[in-house]
Design an enzyme around this catalytic site. Sequence first.
Site, PDB file in Angstrom:
ATOM      1  CG  ASP A 177      23.374  22.295  -4.106  1.00 48.75           C
ATOM      2  OD1 ASP A 177      24.526  22.698  -3.862  1.00 48.75           O
ATOM      3  OD2 ASP A 177      22.929  21.200  -3.698  1.00 48.75           O
ATOM      4  CG  LEU A 178      27.791  20.259  -8.584  1.00 49.21           C
ATOM      5  CD1 LEU A 178      27.303  20.181 -10.022  1.00 49.21           C
ATOM      6  CD2 LEU A 178      29.279  20.673  -8.577  1.00 49.21           C
ATOM      7  CG  ASP A 179      28.208  18.127  -4.341  1.00 49.19           C
ATOM      8  OD1 ASP A 179      28.688  17.415  -5.231  1.00 49.19           O
ATOM      9  OD2 ASP A 179      28.873  18.988  -3.732  1.00 49.19           O
ATOM     10  CE  LYS A 200      22.398  12.940   0.911  1.00 48.32           C
ATOM     11  NZ  LYS A 200      21.153  12.220   0.612  1.00 48.32           N
ATOM     12  CD  GLU A 233      20.721  23.901  -1.833  1.00 49.22           C
ATOM     13  OE1 GLU A 233      20.643  22.736  -1.400  1.00 49.22           O
ATOM     14  OE2 GLU A 233      21.796  24.522  -1.871  1.00 49.22           O
ATOM     15  CG  ASP A 234      20.637  18.171  -2.268  1.00 49.03           C
ATOM     16  OD1 ASP A 234      21.268  19.248  -2.388  1.00 49.03           O
ATOM     17  OD2 ASP A 234      21.144  17.144  -1.785  1.00 49.03           O
ATOM     18  CE  LYS A 256      24.713  26.296  -1.169  1.00 47.53           C
ATOM     19  NZ  LYS A 256      24.410  25.196  -2.100  1.00 47.53           N
ATOM     20  CB  THR A 272      28.958  14.149  -5.332  1.00 56.27           C
ATOM     21  OG1 THR A 272      28.064  15.186  -4.962  1.00 56.27           O
ATOM     22  CG2 THR A 272      29.528  14.405  -6.717  1.00 56.27           C
ATOM     23  CB  SER A 326      28.372  24.070  -5.455  1.00 53.16           C
ATOM     24  OG  SER A 326      28.936  23.010  -4.725  1.00 53.16           O
ATOM     25  CB  ALA A 327      29.313  24.169  -0.001  1.00 51.99           C
TER      26      ALA A 327
HETATM   27  C1  BG6 Z   1      28.404  20.335  -0.672  1.00 47.94           C
HETATM   28  C2  BG6 Z   1      28.125  18.887  -0.281  1.00 47.94           C
HETATM   29  O1  BG6 Z   1      27.881  20.602  -1.935  1.00 47.94           O
HETATM   30  O2  BG6 Z   1      29.828  20.547  -0.705  1.00 47.94           O
HETATM   31  C3  BG6 Z   1      28.786  18.566   1.052  1.00 47.94           C
HETATM   32  O3  BG6 Z   1      26.719  18.697  -0.191  1.00 47.94           O
HETATM   33  C4  BG6 Z   1      30.280  18.889   0.973  1.00 47.94           C
HETATM   34  O4  BG6 Z   1      28.561  17.220   1.370  1.00 47.94           O
HETATM   35  C5  BG6 Z   1      30.499  20.333   0.549  1.00 47.94           C
HETATM   36  O5  BG6 Z   1      30.895  18.675   2.235  1.00 47.94           O
HETATM   37  C6  BG6 Z   1      31.978  20.695   0.380  1.00 47.94           C
HETATM   38  O6  BG6 Z   1      32.515  19.938  -0.681  1.00 47.94           O
HETATM   39  P1  BG6 Z   1      34.051  19.735  -0.975  1.00 47.94           P
HETATM   40  O7  BG6 Z   1      34.052  19.013  -2.307  1.00 47.94           O
HETATM   41  O8  BG6 Z   1      34.661  21.103  -1.103  1.00 47.94           O
HETATM   42  O9  BG6 Z   1      34.637  18.949   0.133  1.00 47.94           O
HETATM   43 MG    MG Z   2      23.338  19.724  -2.341  1.00 52.98          MG
END
Ligand code: BG6
Ligand code: MG
Length: 221
Positions: free
Chosen positions: A8-10, A44, A168-169, A144, A16, A113-114
């Site tokens: 996962d990224l964030d 999150k 994953e966090d 997810k 972030t 990542s989402a």
């Molecule tokens: C996830 C974050 O990785 O991405 C969420 O943990 C975030 O907080 C989601 O809402 C979507 O991100 P973005 O950058 O497309 O708004």
């Molecule tokens: Mg995350």
Amino acid sequence: MIQAFIFDLDGVLVDTAKYHYLAWRRLAQSLGFDFTEEDNERLKGVSRMQSLDILLSIGNIQADEKTRHAYAEQKNQWYVEYISRMGRDEILPEADRFVREARESGLKTAIASASKNTPLILERLGIADLFDAVIDGRITSRAKPDPEVFLLAAQSFGSEPVACVVFEDAAAGIQAARRAGMYCVGIGSPQQLSQADIVIRTFRGLSPRQILLQLEDIRTN
Ligand code: BG6
Ligand code: MG
């Protein structure tokens, strides 16, 4: 035999969450209510539109589809402003070293990542070349805890789910990894991430081999 590490990224490779928080709070304040750091915990790992719905429910605000999209767009503009100023120093401690070592040991690596802002973040941190595949919110159709993002990552390098380890966090991400049939390493507090196979606080001082050995223990016991 483990073949791939999927990250996962964030919250795993970069923090972030503070920028998401600043941007969501700015939106909340522009709509006349406050949004706390505690509220932010609920967002999150949650997709952008689902995050907006949580925020609007906190402010007790109803909005039609068009207005909701305008709010999300505004929040994203602010968020992009913040993350455009990020640099390599915002990579979480030794996360890049860990991914590099995994790759050097012959494992495949992917981002799952989402976030639709994944390419910008990877570019700002200078780590795009550490990954064999990048699957993100621009490609997926289900957020997810749906396992889609992880299954697409595994497919991209032709590995079976059981040969993949997810890092994953967020609780929703750990659930997604389990539904995908993958091993899962939680990054954060063991209380909050009790569904993961292993929980670590940080990548500092950790080698990919240590993770593989711990998973081997779990498998054989
Ligand atoms: C996830 C974050 O990785 O991405 C969420 O943990 C975030 O907080 C989601 O809402 C979507 O991100 P973005 O950058 O497309 O708004
Ligand atoms: Mg995350």
